[in-house]
Design a protein around this motif. Structure first.
Motif, short mmCIF file in Angstrom:
data_model
loop_
_atom_site.label_atom_id
_atom_site.label_comp_id
_atom_site.label_asym_id
_atom_site.label_seq_id
_atom_site.Cartn_x
_atom_site.Cartn_y
_atom_site.Cartn_z
N GLU A 41 0.85 -1.20 0.00
CA GLU A 41 0.00 0.00 0.00
C GLU A 41 0.88 1.24 0.00
OE1 GLU A 41 -3.35 0.14 2.64
OE2 GLU A 41 -3.41 -2.05 2.75
N ASN A 76 -4.67 6.67 -2.74
CA ASN A 76 -4.17 5.45 -2.13
C ASN A 76 -4.22 4.32 -3.15
OD1 ASN A 76 -3.80 6.69 0.33
ND2 ASN A 76 -5.88 6.25 1.02
N ASN A 107 -2.87 0.08 -3.91
CA ASN A 107 -2.29 -1.18 -3.50
C ASN A 107 -1.67 -1.78 -4.76
OD1 ASN A 107 -1.66 -3.23 -1.75
ND2 ASN A 107 -3.76 -3.95 -1.48
#
Length: 117
Positions: free
Chosen positions: A90, A97, A99
């Motif tokens: 992450e 954001n 991942n």
């Protein structure tokens, strides 16, 4: 000059059939004939151009955005025996954001698969 999008990325491959199968099966991309005579993968707004070479001396790196959840992405990659070089991580990219998991294609081209949240 006002650039808005990438039209294509040329990916060096040493075995065209193996690479076409990899990108079609792993990423579910439609394989198409390109105007330059190469085979490619249609990503709607962009094309992947597979350029066959005797030997890939200089693999490239690029990123893809997936709509799936990272757990599903990783399970899918494992099912296809894809080389995972970096486990899901992450981080923040351009104020979002994300991942990410990093894999290698058959010619060691480095692909970062991103799940934006």
């Amino acid at each position: 000059m006002n650039i808005r999008e990438i039209e294509y990325i040329t990916i060096p491959v040493s075995n065209l059939e193996v690479s076409l199968r990899f990108y079609h099966e792993v990423f579910d991309l439609q394989i198409v004939d390109l105007p330059n005579g190469d085979k490619g993968a249609d990503m709607h707004k962009m094309l992947l151009d597979f350029h066959e070479e005797d030997k890939v001396d200089n693999p490239i790196s690029f990123g893809l955005i997936a709509k799936d959840k990272m757990a599903d992405i990783k399970a899918h990659l494992i099912n296809y025996f894809v080389d995972i070089v970096s486990e899901p991580t992450e981080k923040t990219k351009v104020r979002r954001n994300v991942n990410s998991i990093t894999i290698l294609d058959p010619d060691k081209n480095r692909i970062e698969v991103n799940e934006f949240r």
